[in-house]
Write an enzyme that holds these catalytic residues in place. Structure first.
Site, PDB file in Angstrom:
ATOM      1  N   ASP A  12       0.832  -1.208   0.000  1.00 31.61           N
ATOM      2  CA  ASP A  12       0.000   0.000   0.000  1.00 31.61           C
ATOM      3  C   ASP A  12       0.865   1.257   0.000  1.00 31.61           C
ATOM      4  OD1 ASP A  12      -2.320   1.491   0.060  1.00 31.61           O
ATOM      5  OD2 ASP A  12      -3.150   0.499   1.837  1.00 31.61           O
ATOM      6  N   ASP A  70     -10.686   2.183  -3.131  1.00 36.09           N
ATOM      7  CA  ASP A  70     -11.194   1.930  -1.781  1.00 36.09           C
ATOM      8  C   ASP A  70     -12.719   1.994  -1.770  1.00 36.09           C
ATOM      9  OD1 ASP A  70      -8.705   1.563  -0.751  1.00 36.09           O
ATOM     10  OD2 ASP A  70      -8.565   3.498   0.261  1.00 36.09           O
TER      11      ASP A  70
END
Ligand SMILES: *[C@@H]1O[C@H](CO)[C@@H](O)[C@H](O)[C@H]1NC(C)=O
Ligand SMILES: *[C@@H]1O[C@H](CO)[C@@H](O)[C@H](O)[C@H]1NC(C)=O
Ligand SMILES: *[C@@H]1O[C@H](CO)[C@@H](O)[C@H](O)[C@H]1NC(C)=O
Ligand SMILES: *[C@@H]1O[C@H](CO)[C@@H](O)[C@H](O)[C@H]1NC(C)=O
Ligand SMILES: *[C@@H]1O[C@H](CO)[C@@H](O)[C@H](O)[C@H]1NC(C)=O
Ligand SMILES: *[C@@H]1O[C@H](CO)[C@@H](O)[C@H](O)[C@H]1NC(C)=O
Ligand SMILES: *[C@@H]1O[C@H](CO)[C@@H](O)[C@H](O)[C@H]1NC(C)=O
Ligand SMILES: *[C@@H]1O[C@H](CO)[C@@H](O)[C@H](O)[C@H]1NC(C)=O
Ligand SMILES: *[C@@H]1O[C@H](CO)[C@@H](O)[C@H](O)[C@H]1NC(C)=O
Ligand SMILES: *[C@@H]1O[C@H](CO)[C@@H](O)[C@H](O)[C@H]1NC(C)=O
Ligand SMILES: *[C@@H]1O[C@H](CO)[C@@H](O)[C@H](O)[C@H]1NC(C)=O
Ligand SMILES: *[C@@H]1O[C@H](CO)[C@@H](O)[C@H](O)[C@H]1NC(C)=O
Length: 743
Positions: free
Chosen positions: A500, A562
């Site tokens: 990430d 997301d």
């Protein structure tokens, strides 16, 4: 194959590539007229004998001859090079448009005068030192190298043009060598620059933000500049380093489209500039705000690569060329053509609320549902006082939190590995989340190395999500990350890593720090993917903030957004597939109401949207599933078994877009063309009008197809031309999966 300035000036010299393999016949040089030929594309340019400048002749459908340019009235101020179509525009010498190359010399002047010297034609394609790029064998691709030289400043520019004939793709980049005695700095470097004629064109880009990535927007290419850029240090959610130019009549399935995609993960800029004569200059490369890259005497600067694709078969044709090119000649991962395990990620289910007990319980539930890979997301690392129990501490300290994992990761992962996946003989696999480029000021790493972050001397180190960005341009930082990630991988049976990256870059020590960071990042990732080829890496950057061709060179997949709301996701995924293959998208079914939009959408619809992606999974707590949802899971997994191989290697068609119709749809055709699967949706309940028939694509007109959606068989012609009327109910968010089996 080699030609020189002498052979150009002799003008009668003809240098033709050796006949034989397509790799070399794809490029020819007549004197210094250069022709790159693909199955459905031609790219032509030549050397102007008086200015020794490179002149663009054609980039588009097949063309074989060099014809005279437009007759432009040259009077008043607009004379000279500003009226020509140029391949490598520099600064000065009567061109008033934006340059592809802008160099600042030691004395502060910025004029350049690159003139043609010589060329080479070679089969294959050399790697770009330190940067990701497309690759291929001698029969896949051939490369034309053109050398230019600035005699006034002693600077060499070597332009590289590679053609992949099967994909109608031209990859371009250049390098600048400082052959002089003083320092220079690269202020602007557009890896691809071409001047198109006065055509009526529209620009398509993918615009957005966090949880709102890859929204397709279109606007005319107007006089002056039309373009966009990222200044975030990364490719970003805001704009992707891609644009397409299309004719006003181009659709998904017909008309001309030119795609341009930068193979790079840092800040970028793309511009079209339409000048008074209507010619359109196309520029794509580094963002000049994050350039000023110093090149010392004897040193070389390498620009990243741009891959351009031409299609006469609409945006869909362009997309499929990119998908096939990227899977076969960009991605280096040996997972690219393998099906990916269905996974369950702990983040939306547990957040930071983890310890070995809660994780074991979730892993057990994962296996019981028939899911094959359990991913432990954030929250597993750091030690008191920097334990990662919320997002204010711990990034940088990549050691398991002893409060949560008293015996380390090894024994814990062994316990996860002991669960048997329901209805199979397989054992559950384990994956883990990391964010290696970041650091919390609340960490041991930062306490020990406050100078390892991106910062600018006197300025405050501004935080986002309580974290700072490590300066990955520094060798010490690169070695630290390689070591930290290797230690985690070596400590337990880890099969998958979600990498990430949750903030942009703010203060930098110098504008060039972004480019240096990217070279450092690529060194790190190249090292880890080479050392651990069997680990399935997934990129992530607060969703799709770094979904780019640079990282897809190393990693086979990227988290798409997301935002897991299935309605929004459909738009995001349809946008992403404009150039990136669906097999590279990671997509999950999450709980309702959705955490971002609060929408409630059925599990069938959520799954149908997510099944379109190469990596499919769940991001929820199985115990929170309703009885109805739980009952749907076996069917969803059965569909996944059928669909995933087709996503991985098949061809993708956007049949109807969610922004254009209430009944969007997409279709995949298996590589052997025996099976197609259609993802069909109804967004809003409507009383009237009726849905239009769903018309499929790319079937064999004369073959007969059997389906789960009708009895008997229908011909490909019927399915493509008449289409199917689907039994939609007056209900929001319905979906259908339609399989077509060729008889
Ligand atoms: C050259 O390309 C054509 C069309 O793409 C193909 O049919 C042929 O087999 C190729 N020849 C070689 C030697 O690769
Ligand atoms: C090269 O192109 C020019 C026009 O750009 C043309 O006049 C000339 O005939 C061409 N030469 C060859 C050998 O094709
Ligand atoms: C540049 O210099 C080289 C070598 O010194 C010479 O061969 C060439 O003609 C020069 N080119 C121009 C355009 O002056
Ligand atoms: C300029 O420098 C490069 C890199 O050092 C070298 O390969 C090239 O031959 C030099 N060119 C000239 C014209 O000296
Ligand atoms: C080039 O810049 C570097 C770094 O600022 C400096 O150390 C070096 O002396 C400069 N070289 C020349 C030839 O000016
Ligand atoms: C683990 O976490 C759960 C859920 O927060 C909590 O109920 C439990 O007490 C924790 N166990 C340990 C050993 O910390
Ligand atoms: C994060 O955890 C620390 C330590 O328990 C606590 O003091 C702090 O208030 C928490 N911060 C947030 C934003 O939850
Ligand atoms: C560091 O941790 C403390 C305690 O949890 C917290 O109050 C503070 O905000 C954190 N600092 C940063 C920069 O996140
Ligand atoms: C990875 O980096 C480490 C540390 O710098 C080095 O020892 C190792 O040889 C590198 N491995 C590869 C495959 O590049
Ligand atoms: C991936 O590639 C590496 C080396 O290139 C090889 O050792 C490994 O077996 C491959 N893994 C799979 C699953 O194919
Ligand atoms: C289409 O299907 C027909 C009938 O099955 C078959 O004869 C033909 O070869 C197929 N065409 C293509 C291009 O596959
Ligand atoms: C197929 O035929 C059966 C028996 O007539 C019927 O029950 C079923 O609804 C039909 N299915 C479809 C998809 O039309």
């Amino acid at each position: 194959m080699r030609g020189t300035l002498g052979s150009l000036l002799a003008s009668a010299a003809v240098a033709r590539a050796a006949n034989g393999a397509n790799s070399t016949t794809a490029i020819t040089a007549d004197g210094s007229n250069f022709t790159l030929t693909g199955d459905g594309v031609s790219y032509l340019f030549h050397v102007d004998p008086s200015s020794l400048d490179l002149v663009s002749d054609h980039f588009g459908g097949p063309a074989t001859d060099f014809t005279p340019p437009a007759n432009i009235y040259a009077g008043g101020w607009s004379d000279g090079l500003t009226n020509t179509r140029r391949e490598f525009p520099d600064v000065g010498r009567s061109d008033y448009r934006l340059p592809a190359i802008h160099i600042k010399h030691a004395d502060g002047d910025t004029v350049s005068a690159f003139t043609y010297q010589s060329y080479d034609i070679t089969a294959g394609k050399p790697a770009l030192p330190g940067l990701p790029a497309t690759y291929g064998s001698d029969s896949d691709v051939s490369t034309l190298t053109v050398r230019m030289y600035d005699n006034y400043s002693d600077i060499e520019a070597v332009l590289s043009y590679s053609i992949f004939p099967k994909y109608n793709a031209v990859a371009r980049s250049f390098r600048i060598s400082n052959n002089g005695t003083s320092n220079i700095s690269i202020e602007r470097a557009a890896s691809f620059s071409v001047d198109l004629p006065n055509l009526d064109l529209n620009m398509i880009e993918l615009q957005g933000d966090w949880a709102h990535e890859m929204n397709r927007v279109i606007r005319p290419v107007q006089y002056g500049e039309t373009g966009f850029r990222s200044t975030e240090g990364y490719s970003s959610h805001i704009h992707n380093p891609f644009m397409a130019l299309i004719s006003p009549t181009t659709t998904e399935s017909s008309g001309e489209a030119w795609g341009f995609n930068l193979v790079y993960s840092g800040s970028f800029a793309t511009t079209t500039e339409r000048f008074s004569h209507g010619y359109i200059r196309v520029l794509l490369g580094l963002n000049p705000l994050h350039a000023s890259i110093p090149v010392a005497p004897g040193d070389t600067f390498q620009a990243p690569e741009v891959v351009a694709v031409y299609s006469s078969e609409g945006l869909g044709g362009m997309s499929r060329s990119y998908h096939d090119l990227y899977r076969n000649h960009l991605s280096r991962s040996n997972h690219t053509f393998q099906t990916r395990p269905v996974l369950l990620n702990s983040w939306e289910g547990l957040g930071f609320d983890i310890n070995q007990t809660s994780l074991d319980a979730l892993a057990q539930q994962t296996a019981d549902l028939g899911i094959k890979l359990f991913v432990n997301d954030d929250g597993w690392f750091g030690k008191t006082p920097y334990a990662r129990i919320n997002d204010t501490a711990g990034l940088g300290d990549w050691i398991p939190n002893p409060d949560h994992f008293p015996n380390g990761l090894g024994p814990y992962v062994a316990s996860v590995d002991s669960f048997t996946v329901a209805n199979t003989s397989e054992k559950l696999q384990f994956g883990i989340w990391m964010e290696p480029e970041m650091v919390n000021p609340n960490s041991t790493l930062y306490t020990e190395h406050p100078d390892w972050v991106m910062y600018q001397g006197k300025h405050p180190r501004t935080l986002t999500r309580n974290q700072l960005v490590l300066n990955v341009g520094m060798t010490e930082v690169q070695d630290f990350i390689i070591q930290a990630v290797s230690n985690v991988i070596n400590s337990a049976n880890i099969r998958y890593i979600k990498w990430d990256n949750n903030r942009g870059i703010h203060e930098m020590p110098s504008p060039a720090a972004d480019y240096e960071y990217m070279l450092g990042l690529y060194r790190v990732i190249d090292n880890l993917t080479t050392t651990y080829p069997d680990i399935l890496f997934e990129g992530c950057a607060s969703g799709g903030g770094r979904f780019d061709a640079g990282l897809l060179h190393y990693w086979p997949q990227h988290w798409t957004s997301d935002n897991t709301d299935a309605a929004d996701r459909l738009t995001i995924q349809m946008g992403t597939t404009i150039m990136y293959p669906p097999s590279a998208m990671a997509c999950h079914v999450s709980a309702i109401p959705n955490g971002v939009t609060m929408r409630n959408i059925s599990i069938e619809y959520r799954a149908t949207v997510a099944l379109m992606c190469g990596s499919f999974g769940f991001e929820l707590k199985p115990v929170d599933l309703s009885a109805e949802e739980r009952a749907a899971i076996p069917g969803i997994l059965a569909n996944w078994e059928l669909i995933n191989p087709i996503v991985i290697s098949g061809s993708f068609y956007r049949l109807a877009l969610p922004d254009d119709t209430n009944w969007p749809a997409a279709q995949l055709v298996s590589q052997d063309e025996t099976t197609a699967v259609v993802f069909a949706f109804q967004q809003q309940a409507t009383v009237k009008p009726a849905a239009p028939p769903l018309r499929m694509a790319a079937l064999n007109a004369t073959a007969m197809y059997r389906s789960n959606a009708f009895n008997g068989t229908y011909s490909g012609a019927t399915l493509m031309n008449a289409g199917l009327n689907l039994p939609w109910q007056v209900e929001d968010y319905q979906s259908m999966l339609i399989y077509l089996y060729k008889q």
